[in-house]
Design a protein around this motif. Sequence first.
Motif, PDB file in Angstrom:
ATOM      1  N   GLU A   1     -18.008 -36.763 -78.882  1.00 25.51           N
ATOM      2  CA  GLU A   1     -18.827 -36.494 -77.703  1.00 25.51           C
ATOM      3  C   GLU A   1     -20.245 -36.106 -78.072  1.00 25.51           C
ATOM      4  OE1 GLU A   1     -18.580 -33.919 -73.538  1.00 25.51           O
ATOM      5  OE2 GLU A   1     -17.017 -33.739 -75.087  1.00 25.51           O
ATOM      6  N   ALA A   2     -20.409 -35.345 -79.151  1.00 21.66           N
ATOM      7  CA  ALA A   2     -21.743 -34.878 -79.542  1.00 21.66           C
ATOM      8  C   ALA A   2     -22.657 -36.020 -79.990  1.00 21.66           C
ATOM      9  CB  ALA A   2     -21.627 -33.841 -80.662  1.00 21.66           C
ATOM     10  N   ARG A   3     -22.084 -37.182 -80.316  1.00 19.13           N
ATOM     11  CA  ARG A   3     -22.901 -38.289 -80.826  1.00 19.13           C
ATOM     12  C   ARG A   3     -23.037 -39.437 -79.828  1.00 19.13           C
ATOM     13  NH1 ARG A   3     -21.126 -39.779 -86.859  1.00 19.13           N
ATOM     14  NH2 ARG A   3     -22.748 -41.321 -86.426  1.00 19.13           N
TER      15      ARG A   3
ATOM     16  N   GLU B   1     -24.627 -39.768 -76.920  1.00 18.89           N
ATOM     17  CA  GLU B   1     -25.963 -40.036 -76.388  1.00 18.89           C
ATOM     18  C   GLU B   1     -26.808 -40.796 -77.403  1.00 18.89           C
ATOM     19  OE1 GLU B   1     -29.805 -37.612 -74.525  1.00 18.89           O
ATOM     20  OE2 GLU B   1     -27.860 -36.607 -74.799  1.00 18.89           O
ATOM     21  N   SER B   2     -26.795 -40.373 -78.654  1.00 19.99           N
ATOM     22  CA  SER B   2     -27.578 -41.069 -79.685  1.00 19.99           C
ATOM     23  C   SER B   2     -27.010 -42.459 -79.949  1.00 19.99           C
ATOM     24  CB  SER B   2     -27.605 -40.251 -80.976  1.00 19.99           C
ATOM     25  OG  SER B   2     -26.292 -40.062 -81.489  1.00 19.99           O
ATOM     26  N   ALA B   3     -25.683 -42.593 -79.867  1.00 18.04           N
ATOM     27  CA  ALA B   3     -25.064 -43.915 -80.059  1.00 18.04           C
ATOM     28  C   ALA B   3     -25.488 -44.865 -78.947  1.00 18.04           C
ATOM     29  CB  ALA B   3     -23.548 -43.784 -80.106  1.00 18.04           C
ATOM     30  N   ALA B   4     -25.557 -44.379 -77.719  1.00 19.89           N
ATOM     31  CA  ALA B   4     -25.985 -45.225 -76.604  1.00 19.89           C
ATOM     32  C   ALA B   4     -27.427 -45.685 -76.786  1.00 19.89           C
ATOM     33  CB  ALA B   4     -25.819 -44.470 -75.289  1.00 19.89           C
ATOM     34  N   ARG B   5     -28.301 -44.784 -77.276  1.00 21.82           N
ATOM     35  CA  ARG B   5     -29.694 -45.181 -77.527  1.00 21.82           C
ATOM     36  C   ARG B   5     -29.779 -46.232 -78.624  1.00 21.82           C
ATOM     37  NH1 ARG B   5     -30.704 -39.497 -77.105  1.00 21.82           N
ATOM     38  NH2 ARG B   5     -30.826 -39.378 -79.389  1.00 21.82           N
ATOM     39  N   ALA B   6     -28.975 -46.075 -79.686  1.00 21.83           N
ATOM     40  CA  ALA B   6     -28.989 -47.043 -80.778  1.00 21.83           C
ATOM     41  C   ALA B   6     -28.500 -48.408 -80.302  1.00 21.83           C
ATOM     42  CB  ALA B   6     -28.117 -46.536 -81.926  1.00 21.83           C
ATOM     43  N   VAL B   7     -27.482 -48.422 -79.452  1.00 25.00           N
ATOM     44  CA  VAL B   7     -26.972 -49.685 -78.906  1.00 25.00           C
ATOM     45  C   VAL B   7     -28.038 -50.366 -78.060  1.00 25.00           C
ATOM     46  CG1 VAL B   7     -25.357 -50.641 -77.226  1.00 25.00           C
ATOM     47  CG2 VAL B   7     -24.532 -49.077 -78.984  1.00 25.00           C
ATOM     48  N   GLU B   8     -28.713 -49.585 -77.209  1.00 25.90           N
ATOM     49  CA  GLU B   8     -29.761 -50.153 -76.349  1.00 25.90           C
ATOM     50  C   GLU B   8     -30.888 -50.754 -77.183  1.00 25.90           C
ATOM     51  OE1 GLU B   8     -32.746 -48.751 -72.693  1.00 25.90           O
ATOM     52  OE2 GLU B   8     -31.302 -47.348 -73.590  1.00 25.90           O
ATOM     53  N   ALA B   9     -31.302 -50.082 -78.239  1.00 27.58           N
ATOM     54  CA  ALA B   9     -32.368 -50.594 -79.099  1.00 27.58           C
ATOM     55  C   ALA B   9     -31.938 -51.869 -79.806  1.00 27.58           C
ATOM     56  CB  ALA B   9     -32.770 -49.533 -80.118  1.00 27.58           C
ATOM     57  N   LEU B  10     -30.691 -51.914 -80.243  1.00 25.34           N
ATOM     58  CA  LEU B  10     -30.198 -53.110 -80.930  1.00 25.34           C
ATOM     59  C   LEU B  10     -30.154 -54.298 -79.990  1.00 25.34           C
ATOM     60  CD1 LEU B  10     -28.990 -54.518 -83.385  1.00 25.34           C
ATOM     61  CD2 LEU B  10     -26.747 -53.599 -82.733  1.00 25.34           C
ATOM     62  N   LEU B  11     -29.702 -54.084 -78.748  1.00 24.76           N
ATOM     63  CA  LEU B  11     -29.614 -55.189 -77.794  1.00 24.76           C
ATOM     64  C   LEU B  11     -30.995 -55.697 -77.387  1.00 24.76           C
ATOM     65  CD1 LEU B  11     -26.673 -54.024 -75.481  1.00 24.76           C
ATOM     66  CD2 LEU B  11     -26.618 -55.692 -77.352  1.00 24.76           C
TER      67      LEU B  11
ATOM     68  N   LEU C   1     -21.074 -48.385 -74.699  1.00 24.36           N
ATOM     69  CA  LEU C   1     -20.197 -47.233 -74.805  1.00 24.36           C
ATOM     70  C   LEU C   1     -19.301 -47.235 -73.571  1.00 24.36           C
ATOM     71  CD1 LEU C   1     -21.012 -45.723 -77.358  1.00 24.36           C
ATOM     72  CD2 LEU C   1     -21.470 -43.722 -75.957  1.00 24.36           C
ATOM     73  N   THR C   2     -17.997 -47.195 -73.768  1.00 25.57           N
ATOM     74  CA  THR C   2     -17.062 -47.214 -72.651  1.00 25.57           C
ATOM     75  C   THR C   2     -17.054 -45.844 -71.965  1.00 25.57           C
ATOM     76  OG1 THR C   2     -15.133 -46.466 -73.904  1.00 25.57           O
ATOM     77  CG2 THR C   2     -15.644 -48.820 -73.962  1.00 25.57           C
ATOM     78  N   PRO C   3     -16.539 -45.768 -70.724  1.00 24.88           N
ATOM     79  CA  PRO C   3     -16.435 -44.459 -70.054  1.00 24.88           C
ATOM     80  C   PRO C   3     -15.606 -43.456 -70.838  1.00 24.88           C
ATOM     81  CG  PRO C   3     -16.149 -46.240 -68.465  1.00 24.88           C
ATOM     82  CD  PRO C   3     -16.174 -46.874 -69.824  1.00 24.88           C
ATOM     83  N   GLU C   4     -14.693 -43.931 -71.652  1.00 21.47           N
ATOM     84  CA  GLU C   4     -13.862 -43.032 -72.459  1.00 21.47           C
ATOM     85  C   GLU C   4     -14.567 -42.564 -73.725  1.00 21.47           C
ATOM     86  OE1 GLU C   4     -11.781 -45.434 -69.705  1.00 21.47           O
ATOM     87  OE2 GLU C   4     -12.877 -46.109 -71.487  1.00 21.47           O
ATOM     88  N   GLY C   5     -15.771 -43.068 -73.982  1.00 17.87           N
ATOM     89  CA  GLY C   5     -16.521 -42.624 -75.145  1.00 17.87           C
ATOM     90  C   GLY C   5     -16.259 -43.419 -76.402  1.00 17.87           C
ATOM     91  N   ALA C   6     -15.825 -44.669 -76.259  1.00 18.69           N
ATOM     92  CA  ALA C   6     -15.615 -45.544 -77.419  1.00 18.69           C
ATOM     93  C   ALA C   6     -16.758 -46.544 -77.511  1.00 18.69           C
ATOM     94  CB  ALA C   6     -14.286 -46.268 -77.315  1.00 18.69           C
ATOM     95  N   LEU C   7     -17.176 -46.828 -78.720  1.00 16.87           N
ATOM     96  CA  LEU C   7     -18.175 -47.866 -78.947  1.00 16.87           C
ATOM     97  C   LEU C   7     -17.469 -49.219 -78.946  1.00 16.87           C
ATOM     98  CD1 LEU C   7     -21.004 -48.862 -79.743  1.00 16.87           C
ATOM     99  CD2 LEU C   7     -20.376 -48.434 -82.128  1.00 16.87           C
ATOM    100  N   ARG C   8     -17.928 -50.111 -78.080  1.00 18.27           N
ATOM    101  CA  ARG C   8     -17.326 -51.446 -77.961  1.00 18.27           C
ATOM    102  C   ARG C   8     -18.361 -52.482 -78.379  1.00 18.27           C
ATOM    103  NH1 ARG C   8     -17.879 -55.621 -74.580  1.00 18.27           N
ATOM    104  NH2 ARG C   8     -19.447 -54.403 -73.445  1.00 18.27           N
TER     105      ARG C   8
END
Length: 261
Positions: free
Chosen positions: A122-124, A126-136, A167-174
């Motif tokens: 959970e702590a990561r 938000e940063s994972a979502a930003r990294a995914v957005e930048a990659l896309l 990032l799925t609603p359950e907090g998994a990176l897809r």
Amino acid sequence: MTQASKVRLRFAKRGDLRLTSHRDLIRCLERLLRRAEIPAAFTRGFSPRPKLTFALAMGLGIEGQGEVVDLELAEPLDPGDLLGRLAAASPPGLQWLEALPLDPSAPPPRPAWVEYLIPVPEARRESAARAVEALLRSESRIVTRRRPDKGRALDFDMRPLLLDASLTPEGALRVRLKADPDGSVRPEEVLETLGARDLLEGGGHLTRAPLELQPPAATPEPTRGRSSDPAAAAPETPPRTDPARAPETTPNHRDHPEGVA
């Protein structure tokens, strides 16, 4: 009862069984067919093998929720009976989900794409979502693939091979990756690009979602010309493949190479 001489099987590979390689899984299925007394068809030659065709090889350490394998039978068998025999003789972690009868001339299964998931703390997220957005948003992303077996490294652009990520609603990176025999990117390489490779090293593992298969190609109409030879107008039967002899092409961070050579 429906009888079939070729069956498409869906199965799950979970728990400790995910730690087996694809080659080990093939050997496991060969023994399983004998133990379950399945009348499998065999290849010819000095080392006959059951005629099994996997849609996509499975990497070591990856859990599969809906893998696909085609099985040819030496004599017709009810798919429900086949499914029951396999389930009764399977080791823990191997679950048979579906058996679909096929036409004997049906082409081998081909994935349309492949999706992988890995939980993100959970702590990561938000940063994972930003990294995914930048990659896309990026048009190119060069990845270096090291090949210790060949003593060299390979640089390639992984961005065209990444179809989607979220990032799925359950907090998994897809991540959804292109499934292409001409080249693909490993899910571990996507994680490294996102700065999340340590999720694997910290005890997490990848899960592959149920495979989506390409729809079968339409059968072409036979050419009608002046020839009186019916064989001249008959569609060509697709060649069979022996997956036990084919090179593995599944993403794998510890076992075998995939995709871009």
